[in-house]
Scaffold this active site. Structure first.
Site, PDB file in Angstrom:
ATOM      1  N   ASP A   8       0.460  -9.919 -10.444  1.00 26.84           N
ATOM      2  CA  ASP A   8       0.488  -8.479 -10.664  1.00 26.84           C
ATOM      3  C   ASP A   8       0.724  -8.240 -12.145  1.00 26.84           C
ATOM      4  O   ASP A   8       1.713  -8.729 -12.708  1.00 26.84           O
ATOM      5  CB  ASP A   8       1.604  -7.820  -9.847  1.00 26.84           C
ATOM      6  N   ASP A 129      -3.837  -0.323   3.126  1.00 28.72           N
ATOM      7  CA  ASP A 129      -2.378  -0.289   3.234  1.00 28.72           C
ATOM      8  C   ASP A 129      -1.998   0.467   4.496  1.00 28.72           C
ATOM      9  O   ASP A 129      -2.469   1.588   4.720  1.00 28.72           O
ATOM     10  CB  ASP A 129      -1.770   0.397   2.011  1.00 28.72           C
TER      11      ASP A 129
END
Length: 239
Positions: A8, A129
């Site tokens: 990330d 998600d």
């Protein structure tokens, strides 16, 4: 099962967020190429990169760092964060990104997303998600009042093959993945490949996912915090 190490990126640094909170970012490495090199040397030829600046700003920000990883290490990358239009997707794929991951676009600009699927097929991964079984978006603050079947079927009809699915309640928690969720998804949508994301804490979690023939899993915080070694990750990895 494909085990996919994650990086990330926030301001060009390797970080992890806790449940998506930018105020809870832990920096693990200032040099993303060196972090990716560890994965390459351990035998991983494909990694998962999220542009956290891009996800927040609505435009892909860390491309130069992603390109440096690809060019330096000759490694393939799936990436997401800030991909909001067909042109964004096209630009990244033309720059040598192997796969792009889109979530907000699929919800907010479905026509653009379907156009991506029409033209790039298997190189386009849906980022889905889930919050209490519903598709979440807008920084996980909103959920779609739509069944998963109604959400996914138009994409399947246009060639969607792979879904990166994150159980928000598990993301960054090291509490174990939602095994039952991925089992249900694979049963309900057998034509799709599901990549699990969120919650993996140890080698036993990988064992459980592998035993149910999970297509893939993204590993982030468990590795960075020493809960999972590269050897353990490699043990459950197959192309």
């Amino acid at each position: 099962m494909k085990v996919i190490p994650a990086i990330d990126l926030l301001d060009g640094k390797v970080v992890r967020l806790h449940k998506g909170d930018y105020d809870e970012a832990t920096i693990y490495n200032d040099n993303p190429v060196e972090e990716a090199r560890k994965f390459k040397e351990a035998g991983f030829d494909h990694i998962h990169i999220v542009d956290l600046n891009g996800a927040k700003e609505g435009k892909f920000v860390n491309l130069e760092h992603v390109k440096e990883i690809i060019d330096t290490l000759d490694i393939s990358v799936q990436t997401g964060g800030g991909i909001r239009s067909y042109e964004d997707a096209q630009m990244l794929l033309d720059k040598g990104i192997s796969n792009i991951i889109c979530s907000s676009m699929a919800v907010k600009s479905p026509a653009e997303w379907l156009r991506v699927l029409d033209n790039y097929g298997q190189r386009a991964i849906l980022g889905m998600d889930l919050k209490d079984g519903k598709v979440a978006y807008g920084g996980w603050l909103e959920t779609l009042d739509q069944s998963l079947k109604d959400f996914l079927q138009p994409m399947i009809d246009r060639g969607l093959s792979t879904v990166l699915s994150t159980d928000i309640s598990k993301d960054g928690t090291l509490e174990g993945p939602n095994i039952e969720l991925y089992r249900k998804l694979s049963t309900q949508f057998p034509v799709l490949h599901f990549i699990a994301s969120g919650g993996v804490a140890n080698a036993n979690d990988l064992k459980l996912l592998a035993e149910q023939n999970q297509y893939g899993v993204v590993i982030g915080r468990a590795y960075y915090e020493g809960k999972l070694s590269l050897d353990e990750m490699q043990r459950y990895h197959s192309e």
